[in-house]
Motif scaffolding. Sequence first.
Motif, PDB file in Angstrom:
ATOM      1  N   HIS A  53       0.831  -1.205   0.000  1.00 22.83           N
ATOM      2  CA  HIS A  53       0.000   0.000   0.000  1.00 22.83           C
ATOM      3  C   HIS A  53       0.867   1.258   0.000  1.00 22.83           C
ATOM      4  O   HIS A  53       0.554   2.241  -0.684  1.00 22.83           O
ATOM      5  N   ARG A  54       1.937   1.231   0.770  1.00 24.43           N
ATOM      6  CA  ARG A  54       2.805   2.409   0.850  1.00 24.43           C
ATOM      7  C   ARG A  54       3.473   2.694  -0.491  1.00 24.43           C
ATOM      8  O   ARG A  54       3.538   3.847  -0.933  1.00 24.43           O
ATOM      9  N   ALA A  55       3.962   1.642  -1.154  1.00 22.48           N
ATOM     10  CA  ALA A  55       4.612   1.842  -2.449  1.00 22.48           C
ATOM     11  C   ALA A  55       3.628   2.385  -3.479  1.00 22.48           C
ATOM     12  O   ALA A  55       3.963   3.280  -4.268  1.00 22.48           O
ATOM     13  N   ALA A  56       2.402   1.871  -3.468  1.00 20.89           N
ATOM     14  CA  ALA A  56       1.403   2.343  -4.424  1.00 20.89           C
ATOM     15  C   ALA A  56       0.974   3.770  -4.117  1.00 20.89           C
ATOM     16  O   ALA A  56       0.794   4.592  -5.024  1.00 20.89           O
ATOM     17  N   ALA A  57       0.809   4.098  -2.831  1.00 19.59           N
ATOM     18  CA  ALA A  57       0.367   5.442  -2.460  1.00 19.59           C
ATOM     19  C   ALA A  57       1.434   6.491  -2.758  1.00 19.59           C
ATOM     20  O   ALA A  57       1.115   7.628  -3.111  1.00 19.59           O
ATOM     21  N   LYS A  58       2.709   6.126  -2.618  1.00 18.66           N
ATOM     22  CA  LYS A  58       3.777   7.075  -2.913  1.00 18.66           C
ATOM     23  C   LYS A  58       3.877   7.367  -4.404  1.00 18.66           C
ATOM     24  O   LYS A  58       4.233   8.481  -4.799  1.00 18.66           O
ATOM     25  N   ALA A  59       3.570   6.376  -5.227  1.00 21.80           N
ATOM     26  CA  ALA A  59       3.725   6.546  -6.673  1.00 21.80           C
ATOM     27  C   ALA A  59       2.464   7.045  -7.364  1.00 21.80           C
ATOM     28  O   ALA A  59       2.553   7.618  -8.454  1.00 21.80           O
ATOM     29  N   ASP A  60       1.305   6.839  -6.755  1.00 18.10           N
ATOM     30  CA  ASP A  60       0.043   7.175  -7.420  1.00 18.10           C
ATOM     31  C   ASP A  60      -0.821   7.987  -6.458  1.00 18.10           C
ATOM     32  O   ASP A  60      -1.243   7.491  -5.410  1.00 18.10           O
ATOM     33  N   HIS A  61      -1.085   9.247  -6.808  1.00 16.09           N
ATOM     34  CA  HIS A  61      -1.902  10.104  -5.950  1.00 16.09           C
ATOM     35  C   HIS A  61      -3.355   9.636  -5.922  1.00 16.09           C
ATOM     36  O   HIS A  61      -4.049   9.807  -4.910  1.00 16.09           O
ATOM     37  N   ALA A  62      -3.831   9.060  -7.013  1.00 17.99           N
ATOM     38  CA  ALA A  62      -5.206   8.559  -7.033  1.00 17.99           C
ATOM     39  C   ALA A  62      -5.375   7.397  -6.061  1.00 17.99           C
ATOM     40  O   ALA A  62      -6.406   7.274  -5.389  1.00 17.99           O
ATOM     41  N   PHE A  63      -4.362   6.558  -5.969  1.00 20.84           N
ATOM     42  CA  PHE A  63      -4.409   5.450  -5.018  1.00 20.84           C
ATOM     43  C   PHE A  63      -4.407   5.976  -3.585  1.00 20.84           C
ATOM     44  O   PHE A  63      -5.152   5.486  -2.727  1.00 20.84           O
ATOM     45  N   ALA A  64      -3.582   6.978  -3.310  1.00 17.09           N
ATOM     46  CA  ALA A  64      -3.554   7.569  -1.972  1.00 17.09           C
ATOM     47  C   ALA A  64      -4.885   8.229  -1.634  1.00 17.09           C
ATOM     48  O   ALA A  64      -5.361   8.143  -0.492  1.00 17.09           O
ATOM     49  N   ARG A  65      -5.508   8.879  -2.616  1.00 15.41           N
ATOM     50  CA  ARG A  65      -6.810   9.494  -2.379  1.00 15.41           C
ATOM     51  C   ARG A  65      -7.869   8.432  -2.088  1.00 15.41           C
ATOM     52  O   ARG A  65      -8.734   8.613  -1.220  1.00 15.41           O
ATOM     53  N   ALA A  66      -7.786   7.297  -2.781  1.00 15.36           N
ATOM     54  CA  ALA A  66      -8.733   6.209  -2.522  1.00 15.36           C
ATOM     55  C   ALA A  66      -8.542   5.635  -1.122  1.00 15.36           C
ATOM     56  O   ALA A  66      -9.516   5.260  -0.455  1.00 15.36           O
ATOM     57  N   LEU A  67      -7.311   5.582  -0.650  1.00 17.72           N
ATOM     58  CA  LEU A  67      -7.064   5.111   0.711  1.00 17.72           C
ATOM     59  C   LEU A  67      -7.634   6.077   1.743  1.00 17.72           C
ATOM     60  O   LEU A  67      -8.194   5.659   2.759  1.00 17.72           O
ATOM     61  N   ARG A  68      -7.491   7.369   1.493  1.00 18.44           N
ATOM     62  CA  ARG A  68      -8.016   8.363   2.435  1.00 18.44           C
ATOM     63  C   ARG A  68      -9.538   8.296   2.530  1.00 18.44           C
ATOM     64  O   ARG A  68     -10.113   8.599   3.577  1.00 18.44           O
ATOM     65  N   PRO A  74      -7.180  10.724   8.059  1.00 16.38           N
ATOM     66  CA  PRO A  74      -6.312  11.075   6.916  1.00 16.38           C
ATOM     67  C   PRO A  74      -4.836  11.117   7.297  1.00 16.38           C
ATOM     68  O   PRO A  74      -3.969  10.844   6.464  1.00 16.38           O
ATOM     69  N   GLN A  75      -4.549  11.448   8.565  1.00 18.56           N
ATOM     70  CA  GLN A  75      -3.151  11.490   8.993  1.00 18.56           C
ATOM     71  C   GLN A  75      -2.518  10.101   8.996  1.00 18.56           C
ATOM     72  O   GLN A  75      -1.290   9.969   8.987  1.00 18.56           O
ATOM     73  N   ARG A  76      -3.351   9.084   9.009  1.00 27.51           N
ATOM     74  CA  ARG A  76      -2.821   7.719   8.925  1.00 27.51           C
ATOM     75  C   ARG A  76      -2.164   7.468   7.570  1.00 27.51           C
ATOM     76  O   ARG A  76      -1.093   6.850   7.488  1.00 27.51           O
ATOM     77  N   ILE A  77      -2.783   7.954   6.511  1.00 25.36           N
ATOM     78  CA  ILE A  77      -2.216   7.780   5.176  1.00 25.36           C
ATOM     79  C   ILE A  77      -0.962   8.638   5.022  1.00 25.36           C
ATOM     80  O   ILE A  77       0.007   8.233   4.374  1.00 25.36           O
ATOM     81  N   ASP A  78      -0.970   9.828   5.638  1.00 28.15           N
ATOM     82  CA  ASP A  78       0.232  10.667   5.601  1.00 28.15           C
ATOM     83  C   ASP A  78       1.399   9.970   6.296  1.00 28.15           C
ATOM     84  O   ASP A  78       2.540  10.012   5.821  1.00 28.15           O
ATOM     85  N   ALA A  79       1.109   9.333   7.438  1.00 31.73           N
ATOM     86  CA  ALA A  79       2.160   8.598   8.144  1.00 31.73           C
ATOM     87  C   ALA A  79       2.627   7.392   7.340  1.00 31.73           C
ATOM     88  O   ALA A  79       3.811   7.046   7.342  1.00 31.73           O
ATOM     89  N   LEU A  80       1.697   6.748   6.634  1.00 34.29           N
ATOM     90  CA  LEU A  80       2.068   5.603   5.796  1.00 34.29           C
ATOM     91  C   LEU A  80       3.026   6.024   4.692  1.00 34.29           C
ATOM     92  O   LEU A  80       4.055   5.375   4.463  1.00 34.29           O
ATOM     93  N   ILE A  81       2.718   7.109   4.025  1.00 33.16           N
ATOM     94  CA  ILE A  81       3.572   7.576   2.930  1.00 33.16           C
ATOM     95  C   ILE A  81       4.921   8.045   3.464  1.00 33.16           C
ATOM     96  O   ILE A  81       5.962   7.846   2.828  1.00 33.16           O
ATOM     97  N   ALA A  82       4.920   8.651   4.657  1.00 32.54           N
ATOM     98  CA  ALA A  82       6.168   9.135   5.245  1.00 32.54           C
ATOM     99  C   ALA A  82       7.026   8.014   5.810  1.00 32.54           C
ATOM    100  O   ALA A  82       8.184   8.249   6.159  1.00 32.54           O
ATOM    101  N   GLY A  83       6.470   6.808   5.950  1.00 35.00           N
ATOM    102  CA  GLY A  83       7.247   5.686   6.459  1.00 35.00           C
ATOM    103  C   GLY A  83       7.224   5.547   7.962  1.00 35.00           C
ATOM    104  O   GLY A  83       8.033   4.799   8.517  1.00 35.00           O
ATOM    105  N   ARG A  84       6.300   6.238   8.646  1.00 36.94           N
ATOM    106  CA  ARG A  84       6.207   6.116  10.096  1.00 36.94           C
ATOM    107  C   ARG A  84       5.332   4.928  10.474  1.00 36.94           C
ATOM    108  O   ARG A  84       4.510   4.461   9.688  1.00 36.94           O
TER     109      ARG A  84
END
Length: 214
Positions: A53-68, A74-84
């Motif tokens: 999920h992290r690799a897909a969200a970092k490369a595709d903004h549409a995928f990250a938006r679907a996760l949110r 929403p801060q959960r997805i931000d932490a996922l992309i940041a690697g926390r």
Amino acid sequence: MVDALHASATAGTERSISSAWLRQTVKPTGARNSRARGFWQVAPYASKLTRAHRAAAKADHAFARALREQTIYPQRIDALIAGRTWFDGKECAKCGGSRRRVYDVACYDCTQIGRGFKTGTKGRCIALPPAKLSRDGWLARNAERKREAAGEYIEYSSGEWSARQYPTGRLSVRCLAHHIDNPDFRTVHGSRIFQLCEQHPDLLILLRRAGWSI
């Protein structure tokens, strides 16, 4: 006539060999090759987030938006992309902490209590090394360190040599005449200790008084 028949047979053999070679080298076509696959091999569901999920969200903004859209944090997805591995979320009713795991939104502090592992910077489980002491031994070691920090020791002397033995087992040896002041005589190599004892009999007596078997 014989030459013509021989040439015809040779040509037929070459054609059969070339056809067999082509069948072996040309990649076969079928469902395996023509099967269509999505760009990301993971669905945008936020129940449990993984490295995929992290690799897909970092490369595709549409995928990250679907996760949110699938989570209330929403801060959960931000932490996922940041690697926390955790983010600030709802307060836990058990421990009162607000840190939540990015993986499954569980309380981060509660999952770390009483576990035989810890999580690294990438959220992976790291096995703890085997315990060298039991609980009683660990408490005794802490008590010895506190006694040493408080200044408790036993002093020995023999001739020009003096030593202080601390509760932790550390032996401080001192001889001003020979310019020796070692805060922990256990760090000295064994061959060097035997050499000093042969040169200075008072040191041998001192170490035996301190309980050393020499």
